[in-house]
Design a protein around this motif. Structure first.
Motif, PDB file in Angstrom:
ATOM      1  N   LEU A 448     -48.379  66.962 -63.245  1.00  0.00           N
ATOM      2  CA  LEU A 448     -48.202  66.342 -61.933  1.00  0.00           C
ATOM      3  C   LEU A 448     -46.923  65.508 -61.891  1.00  0.00           C
ATOM      4  CD1 LEU A 448     -49.049  65.447 -59.092  1.00  0.00           C
ATOM      5  CD2 LEU A 448     -50.446  63.662 -60.172  1.00  0.00           C
ATOM      6  N   LEU A 449     -46.710  64.672 -62.903  1.00  0.00           N
ATOM      7  CA  LEU A 449     -45.540  63.796 -62.927  1.00  0.00           C
ATOM      8  C   LEU A 449     -44.246  64.608 -62.972  1.00  0.00           C
ATOM      9  CD1 LEU A 449     -46.824  61.084 -65.420  1.00  0.00           C
ATOM     10  CD2 LEU A 449     -46.601  60.863 -62.940  1.00  0.00           C
ATOM     11  N   ALA A 450     -44.259  65.697 -63.747  1.00  0.00           N
ATOM     12  CA  ALA A 450     -43.051  66.523 -63.864  1.00  0.00           C
ATOM     13  C   ALA A 450     -42.744  67.240 -62.557  1.00  0.00           C
ATOM     14  CB  ALA A 450     -43.217  67.533 -64.999  1.00  0.00           C
ATOM     15  N   ILE A 451     -43.756  67.864 -61.957  1.00  0.00           N
ATOM     16  CA  ILE A 451     -43.514  68.660 -60.755  1.00  0.00           C
ATOM     17  C   ILE A 451     -43.120  67.787 -59.571  1.00  0.00           C
ATOM     18  CG2 ILE A 451     -45.855  68.677 -59.778  1.00  0.00           C
ATOM     19  CD1 ILE A 451     -43.491  71.719 -60.064  1.00  0.00           C
ATOM     20  N   THR A 452     -43.466  66.492 -59.623  1.00  0.00           N
ATOM     21  CA  THR A 452     -43.093  65.565 -58.548  1.00  0.00           C
ATOM     22  C   THR A 452     -41.821  64.787 -58.851  1.00  0.00           C
ATOM     23  OG1 THR A 452     -44.634  63.928 -59.475  1.00  0.00           O
ATOM     24  CG2 THR A 452     -45.426  65.287 -57.627  1.00  0.00           C
ATOM     25  N   GLY A 453     -41.094  65.201 -59.915  1.00  0.00           N
ATOM     26  CA  GLY A 453     -39.742  64.678 -60.097  1.00  0.00           C
ATOM     27  C   GLY A 453     -39.547  63.539 -61.061  1.00  0.00           C
ATOM     28  N   LYS A 454     -40.506  63.257 -61.945  1.00  0.00           N
ATOM     29  CA  LYS A 454     -40.315  62.151 -62.883  1.00  0.00           C
ATOM     30  C   LYS A 454     -39.061  62.338 -63.736  1.00  0.00           C
ATOM     31  CE  LYS A 454     -42.439  59.670 -66.765  1.00  0.00           C
ATOM     32  NZ  LYS A 454     -43.632  59.502 -67.608  1.00  0.00           N
ATOM     33  N   TYR A 455     -38.797  63.571 -64.155  1.00  0.00           N
ATOM     34  CA  TYR A 455     -37.666  63.838 -65.041  1.00  0.00           C
ATOM     35  C   TYR A 455     -36.458  64.387 -64.298  1.00  0.00           C
ATOM     36  CZ  TYR A 455     -41.563  63.471 -68.257  1.00  0.00           C
ATOM     37  OH  TYR A 455     -42.675  63.024 -68.932  1.00  0.00           O
ATOM     38  N   GLY A 456     -36.577  64.598 -62.997  1.00  0.00           N
ATOM     39  CA  GLY A 456     -35.490  65.146 -62.202  1.00  0.00           C
ATOM     40  C   GLY A 456     -36.014  66.178 -61.223  1.00  0.00           C
ATOM     41  N   THR A 457     -35.143  66.641 -60.336  1.00  0.00           N
ATOM     42  CA  THR A 457     -35.573  67.592 -59.320  1.00  0.00           C
ATOM     43  C   THR A 457     -35.064  69.000 -59.599  1.00  0.00           C
ATOM     44  OG1 THR A 457     -33.678  66.966 -57.952  1.00  0.00           O
ATOM     45  CG2 THR A 457     -35.773  65.874 -57.500  1.00  0.00           C
ATOM     46  N   HIS A 458     -34.478  69.212 -60.763  1.00  0.00           N
ATOM     47  CA  HIS A 458     -34.039  70.552 -61.126  1.00  0.00           C
ATOM     48  C   HIS A 458     -35.202  71.308 -61.760  1.00  0.00           C
ATOM     49  CE1 HIS A 458     -33.662  69.284 -65.396  1.00  0.00           C
ATOM     50  NE2 HIS A 458     -33.503  68.128 -64.793  1.00  0.00           N
ATOM     51  N   CYS A 459     -35.046  72.626 -61.904  1.00  0.00           N
ATOM     52  CA  CYS A 459     -36.164  73.478 -62.337  1.00  0.00           C
ATOM     53  C   CYS A 459     -36.694  73.107 -63.713  1.00  0.00           C
ATOM     54  CB  CYS A 459     -35.733  74.943 -62.344  1.00  0.00           C
ATOM     55  SG  CYS A 459     -35.458  75.596 -60.692  1.00  0.00           S
ATOM     56  N   GLU A 460     -35.808  72.893 -64.669  1.00  0.00           N
ATOM     57  CA  GLU A 460     -36.259  72.584 -66.024  1.00  0.00           C
ATOM     58  C   GLU A 460     -37.091  71.307 -66.053  1.00  0.00           C
ATOM     59  OE1 GLU A 460     -33.300  72.817 -69.114  1.00  0.00           O
ATOM     60  OE2 GLU A 460     -32.163  74.293 -67.992  1.00  0.00           O
ATOM     61  N   ALA A 461     -36.659  70.302 -65.302  1.00  0.00           N
ATOM     62  CA  ALA A 461     -37.391  69.035 -65.278  1.00  0.00           C
ATOM     63  C   ALA A 461     -38.750  69.200 -64.611  1.00  0.00           C
ATOM     64  CB  ALA A 461     -36.573  67.979 -64.543  1.00  0.00           C
ATOM     65  N   LYS A 462     -38.806  69.960 -63.519  1.00  0.00           N
ATOM     66  CA  LYS A 462     -40.079  70.154 -62.824  1.00  0.00           C
ATOM     67  C   LYS A 462     -41.074  70.928 -63.683  1.00  0.00           C
ATOM     68  CE  LYS A 462     -38.880  69.808 -57.949  1.00  0.00           C
ATOM     69  NZ  LYS A 462     -40.120  69.313 -57.362  1.00  0.00           N
ATOM     70  N   LEU A 463     -40.562  71.734 -64.602  1.00  0.00           N
ATOM     71  CA  LEU A 463     -41.441  72.484 -65.510  1.00  0.00           C
ATOM     72  C   LEU A 463     -41.644  71.742 -66.826  1.00  0.00           C
ATOM     73  CD1 LEU A 463     -40.066  76.057 -64.807  1.00  0.00           C
ATOM     74  CD2 LEU A 463     -42.280  75.126 -64.106  1.00  0.00           C
ATOM     75  N   SER A 464     -41.063  70.519 -66.921  1.00  0.00           N
ATOM     76  CA  SER A 464     -41.231  69.663 -68.103  1.00  0.00           C
ATOM     77  C   SER A 464     -40.728  70.339 -69.379  1.00  0.00           C
ATOM     78  CB  SER A 464     -42.707  69.261 -68.267  1.00  0.00           C
ATOM     79  OG  SER A 464     -42.830  68.193 -69.165  1.00  0.00           O
ATOM     80  N   VAL A 465     -39.611  71.053 -69.267  1.00  0.00           N
ATOM     81  CA  VAL A 465     -38.955  71.606 -70.452  1.00  0.00           C
ATOM     82  C   VAL A 465     -37.581  70.966 -70.565  1.00  0.00           C
ATOM     83  CG1 VAL A 465     -40.171  73.813 -70.358  1.00  0.00           C
ATOM     84  CG2 VAL A 465     -38.006  73.578 -69.164  1.00  0.00           C
ATOM     85  N   ASN A 466     -37.192  70.616 -71.784  1.00  0.00           N
ATOM     86  CA  ASN A 466     -35.877  70.024 -72.026  1.00  0.00           C
ATOM     87  C   ASN A 466     -35.676  68.723 -71.241  1.00  0.00           C
ATOM     88  OD1 ASN A 466     -33.367  70.218 -73.398  1.00  0.00           O
ATOM     89  ND2 ASN A 466     -32.377  70.803 -71.496  1.00  0.00           N
ATOM     90  N   LYS A 467     -36.776  67.997 -70.977  1.00  0.00           N
ATOM     91  CA  LYS A 467     -36.705  66.864 -70.057  1.00  0.00           C
ATOM     92  C   LYS A 467     -35.871  65.703 -70.592  1.00  0.00           C
ATOM     93  CE  LYS A 467     -41.066  65.155 -71.891  1.00  0.00           C
ATOM     94  NZ  LYS A 467     -42.503  65.142 -71.690  1.00  0.00           N
ATOM     95  N   ASN A 468     -35.796  65.563 -71.908  1.00  0.00           N
ATOM     96  CA  ASN A 468     -35.100  64.412 -72.471  1.00  0.00           C
ATOM     97  C   ASN A 468     -33.603  64.633 -72.626  1.00  0.00           C
ATOM     98  OD1 ASN A 468     -37.459  62.857 -72.749  1.00  0.00           O
ATOM     99  ND2 ASN A 468     -37.989  63.959 -74.620  1.00  0.00           N
ATOM    100  N   GLN A 469     -33.132  65.872 -72.433  1.00  0.00           N
ATOM    101  CA  GLN A 469     -31.723  66.153 -72.645  1.00  0.00           C
ATOM    102  C   GLN A 469     -30.938  66.275 -71.349  1.00  0.00           C
ATOM    103  OE1 GLN A 469     -31.021  69.394 -75.408  1.00  0.00           O
ATOM    104  NE2 GLN A 469     -33.024  69.088 -76.336  1.00  0.00           N
TER     105      GLN A 469
END
Length: 548
Positions: A448-469
């Motif tokens: 939920l947090l990833a798909i709503t933009g916690k890590y960003g609004t790009h595809c990788e962030a919404k899918l919670s992959v590579n979120k820290n880079q």
């Protein structure tokens, strides 16, 4: 047409229909401001009771001492924005009087009550825009508010008198602060609390301070003075977290309004940008004392430190280092000097230890990455509130029926935007999760947090992959920058087809959850929204794959 273009079109339509009517002049001006805000950084109002360390917190976040923090309370809100050239813009309440530009050294003259005695125009100031080339302001703008009247102290009136504020002006300060907080996209609430203060009284005062617009989506809090609990607590930040913050977060008024509370020592953090060789030499002189002896002096208090004759410092040096670090900061810094650390090592350690790095990270994740979404929801909410207020105001108007039709049009426009765009359902679900209305396990919450933009609004962030880079490839800022906000086709380290498969798997996972047996209705509704979110992302990626 993406959601940003849809919103701009909505605002243009509404501006065109309401502008000819004098009754809707304020609404028309507000709609124009909302359109401008879509292309601006997120606006964060720093709100706090008088003496809560609000100005010190502002300086700590900005990394330089821009906010004066004099004993007299700030008289008008100050909006800090980025510009290459430093200046002040004085905006007046009276529409007839045009804004004026002034040098930044005149800030005291336009904001301080004492200065107001020699500046009759100060009473007519609506707010002040402070333009400066601080890079942080490219991504997030700060609004310094006058101060709330609740000090969470039993002798509140005497505390106002001590700061030089006339009692009959407290309500005005409080009203200005809450109005400005309501106009901002997000709120950072600064407060401090004694270990012995009664929780119920504090919670009531805390809740009274917050605006009706405060939600866990747009509001964070900072406990600004954990260093005041040293030396009673050997690790004051941890003690404040465990004994105060964790307890406060169990109360419904806090859970309902605030996402998180971060303990910081603003006084340590605010002066690190000015930590220089002179300060380092003062610390080295303090290190000449046997460390336990110095620790005993520091633990006794500021007066003992200033009066101690065994300390090989001038009175000026003592005052300087005490003002820069406080007692706990001096204790930490001298300990580092004793370990052979240099200036940069000490800065890095104290930034982390002060808690300001953790607070900034939280602001970045919670507000920065979701900046467009938060602004969008804020704009829609304000339009709806204005429509409701105006509907009541025109009740006795001769043109009631025609005016009502115009307001109904504006309302229909916002409703259409909300119905057409799934993001509004995501944001509502996010608030329900933060308020513990919807219960999810750790892995489910991460989706939920990833798909709503916690890590960003790009595809990788919404899918919670590579979120820290992730960093924006256009500006390399850790905040999601304006130019890249809402561009879902930014791919960093995965192919489009790889991301499409991840989105499909997550859609199937949440679709199964949605269609499970004997589910709580709130959980089932949450699952349906999250499943739809991943389905939308899957179709978006499928489209990208087809165009490559």
């Amino acid at each position: 047409m993406d959601i940003k273009q849809e919103t701009e079109k909505l605002l243009d339509n509404c501006i065109n229909i309401v502008s000819p009517y004098e009754e809707f002049k304020t609404l028309s001006n507000d709609l124009k401001k909302f359109k401008s805000r879509l292309n601006s950084p997120i606006a964060l109002a720093v709100v706090g009771a008088i003496k809560a360390g609000k100005s010190t917190l502002m300086n700590a976040l900005l990394g330089e001492n821009l906010v004066t923090g004099t004993t007299e309370a700030t008289y008008r809100p100050v909006w800090f924005k980025y510009a290459e050239k430093k200046s002040l813009k004085i905006n007046f309440k009276d529409d007839i009087k045009s804004p004026i530009v002034a040098p930044i050294d005149d800030l005291y003259f336009w904001t301080d009550r004492k200065a107001g005695k020699n500046n009759p125009d100060i009473e007519n100031v609506a707010f002040i825009t402070f333009y400066t080339n601080n890079l942080i302001l490219k991504n997030i703008e700060f609004i310094d508010t006058p101060g709330l009247k609740s000090s969470h102290e039993s002798d509140s009136n005497s505390s106002y008198e001590f700061t030089g504020i006339r009692i009959n002006n407290i309500d005005e300060l409080d009203k200005l602060t809450k109005e400005e907080a309501s106009n901002a996209d997000a709120i950072l609430y600064a407060f401090s609390k004694s270990m012995h203060e009664k929780d119920q009284e504090f919670i009531k005062a805390f809740n009274d301070d917050l605006t009706s617009d405060s939600t866990p989506l747009n509001t964070l809090a900072a406990f600004t003075k954990f260093d005041h609990h040293w030396p009673q607590e050997n690790n004051p930040a941890q003690a404040v977290q465990e004994k105060i913050i964790n307890k406060l977060k169990t109360y419904d008024p806090i859970k309902k309004n605030i996402n998180d509370i971060i303990p910081i020592s603003a006084v340590i953090a605010q002066n690190l940008n000015e930590f220089d060789e002179n300060d380092f030499n003062i610390l080295k002189k303090l290190n000449e004392l046997e460390f336990n002896e110095l620790k005993d002096i520091l633990e006794t208090g500021e007066e003992a430190f200033l009066e101690e004759e065994d300390i090989n410092l001038t009175n000026e040096e003592k005052v300087r280092i005490l003002k820069k670090f406080g007692l706990y900061g001096i204790y930490l810094a001298v300990n580092l000097v004793n370990e052979g650390k240099n200036i940069e090592d000490i800065k890095d350690f104290l930034i982390e230890k002060s808690g300001i790095a953790g607070l900034y990270k939280k602001i970045k994740q919670h507000f920065g990455n979701r900046s467009f979404y938060i602004k969008l929801q804020s704009i829609v909410n304000r339009i709806e509130k204005s429509v409701n207020d105006l509907t009541r105001d025109i009740e006795k108007s001769e043109n009631k029926e025609s005016l009502q039709k115009i307001l109904e049009f504006v309302h229909a426009q916002t409703e259409e935007l909300k119905v057409k765009n799934h993001i509004f359902k995501e944001l509502r679900l996010l608030e329900d999760y933060y308020q513990n209305i919807v219960k999810l396990d750790e892995d489910e919450a991460e989706d939920l947090l990833a798909i709503t933009g916690k890590y960003g609004t790009h595809c990788e962030a919404k899918l919670s992959v590579n979120k820290n880079q992730y960093k924006c490839p256009e500006c390399f800022n850790s905040f999601t920058c304006n130019s890249c906000d809402n561009k879902l086709n930014i791919i960093q380290n995965y192919t489009v087809n790889e991301l499409k498969e991840v989105a499909k798997e997550k859609f199937y996972k949440w679709n199964r959850k949605e269609n499970g047996f004997c589910l709580d209705t709130k959980y089932q509704y949450a699952a349906s929204i999250i499943a739809r979110s991943y389905e939308i992302l899957f179709y978006h990626l499928s489209h990208l794959a087809g165009t490559n």
